[in-house]
Write a protein that holds these residues in place. Structure first.
Motif, mmCIF file in Angstrom:
data_model
loop_
_atom_site.group_PDB
_atom_site.id
_atom_site.type_symbol
_atom_site.label_atom_id
_atom_site.label_comp_id
_atom_site.label_asym_id
_atom_site.label_seq_id
_atom_site.Cartn_x
_atom_site.Cartn_y
_atom_site.Cartn_z
ATOM 1 N N GLN A 249 7.866 -2.317 5.412
ATOM 2 C CA GLN A 249 6.951 -3.441 5.506
ATOM 3 C C GLN A 249 7.489 -4.705 4.873
ATOM 4 O O GLN A 249 6.963 -5.772 5.102
ATOM 5 C CB GLN A 249 5.616 -3.083 4.857
ATOM 6 N N SER B 284 0.474 -8.714 3.075
ATOM 7 C CA SER B 284 0.363 -8.447 4.504
ATOM 8 C C SER B 284 -0.809 -7.512 4.770
ATOM 9 O O SER B 284 -1.298 -6.820 3.870
ATOM 10 C CB SER B 284 1.660 -7.859 5.070
ATOM 11 N N PHE B 285 -1.234 -7.500 6.041
ATOM 12 C CA PHE B 285 -2.343 -6.654 6.470
ATOM 13 C C PHE B 285 -1.843 -5.264 6.801
ATOM 14 O O PHE B 285 -0.652 -5.052 6.991
ATOM 15 C CB PHE B 285 -3.014 -7.275 7.702
ATOM 16 N N GLY C 189 -0.852 -1.968 8.940
ATOM 17 C CA GLY C 189 -0.208 -1.857 10.250
ATOM 18 C C GLY C 189 1.236 -2.249 10.156
ATOM 19 O O GLY C 189 1.588 -3.397 10.242
ATOM 20 N N ASP D 216 -3.254 -5.439 2.226
ATOM 21 C CA ASP D 216 -3.111 -4.154 1.557
ATOM 22 C C ASP D 216 -1.702 -3.871 1.045
ATOM 23 O O ASP D 216 -1.453 -2.820 0.447
ATOM 24 C CB ASP D 216 -3.567 -3.013 2.475
ATOM 25 N N TYR D 217 -0.779 -4.775 1.283
ATOM 26 C CA TYR D 217 0.598 -4.555 0.845
ATOM 27 C C TYR D 217 1.101 -5.830 0.208
ATOM 28 O O TYR D 217 0.949 -6.917 0.788
ATOM 29 C CB TYR D 217 1.465 -4.158 2.036
#
Lengths: 112, 114
Positions: free
Chosen positions: A99, B93-94, B96, B31-32
């Protein structure tokens, strides 16, 4: 070793001219991003891509186009460069398993 | 609308002290949260990150403390060294992984004096 390579590293352009910034990644990442960095603004997302042939608008897309002809390459295009586009541009790549994108070393663009 | 805020803008500490860099966010759906370190003339590099299900993450001298209720997090750099002098960016970031667009704060410039 994971790598994101940007070219050129430095560019001087004239107002109204066309500028193309190139980015290549050897990480086999699906996602690629273009950010610009300006003092007092941090990093702002211009365009991004989920894979070859796709481009999406980021938060500040006006005046910029993007092209993703292959998994490895992602270009940022300024069709009519303006002095307000003088900045440092960063390309990054990432995917679902990672991520936190990996950034290149940046391209410093001056539009005179 | 600035979704991720950092404070202070600049911070100076002495070698050996603990530097504390603050970050807050507006959107509870984030969430990140990665922290990036950037040296002059280089691109940002991932330093440490945390998911919203955790309240603490440690990696050597670097620790993130996360408070989901208050939408705040902080990066603590213990035993600060002159080589830690850099600009630190908090990002969010969101959920996904395939859509991991980061929203960055404006950064904190840390100077460590010896």
């Amino acid at each position: 070793e994971a790598a994101v390579t940007q070219s050129p590293r430095n560019k001087v352009a004239v107002t109204g001219g066309k500028v193309t910034l190139s980015c290549n990644q050897t990480n086999n990442h699906n996602n690629m991003y273009w950010y610009r960095q300006d003092t007092g603004h941090g990093l702002r997302l211009i365009h991004y891509s989920y894979g070859a042939g796709s481009t999406e608008k980021g938060d500040i897309p006006d005046g910029y186009k993007a092209s993703r002809p292959s998994q490895e390459n992602f270009s940022l295009i300024l069709e009519l460069a303006t002095p307000s586009q003088t900045s440092v541009y960063f390309c990054a790549s990432g995917d679902a398993s990672n991520q936190a994108p990996l950034f290149g070393e940046g391209t410093r663009l001056s539009v005179l | 609308q600035q979704q991720v805020r950092q404070s202070p803008q600049s911070l100076t500490v002495w070698e050996g002290e603990t530097a504390i860099l603050n970050c807050s966010y507006e959107n509870s759906a984030f969430d990140y949260f990665p922290w990036y370190q950037q040296f002059p003339g280089e691109g940002p590099a991932l330093l440490i990150s945390i998911l919203s299900v955790s309240d603490k993450k440690e990696d050597g001298r670097f620790t993130i403390f996360f408070n989901k209720r208050e939408k705040k997090l902080s990066l603590h750099i213990a035993d600060s060294q002159p080589g830690d002098s850099a600009t630190y960016f908090c990002a969010a970031s969101f959920p996904g992984g395939s859509n991991a667009k980061l929203t960055f704060g404006k950064g904190t410039k840390l100077s460590v004096k010896s």
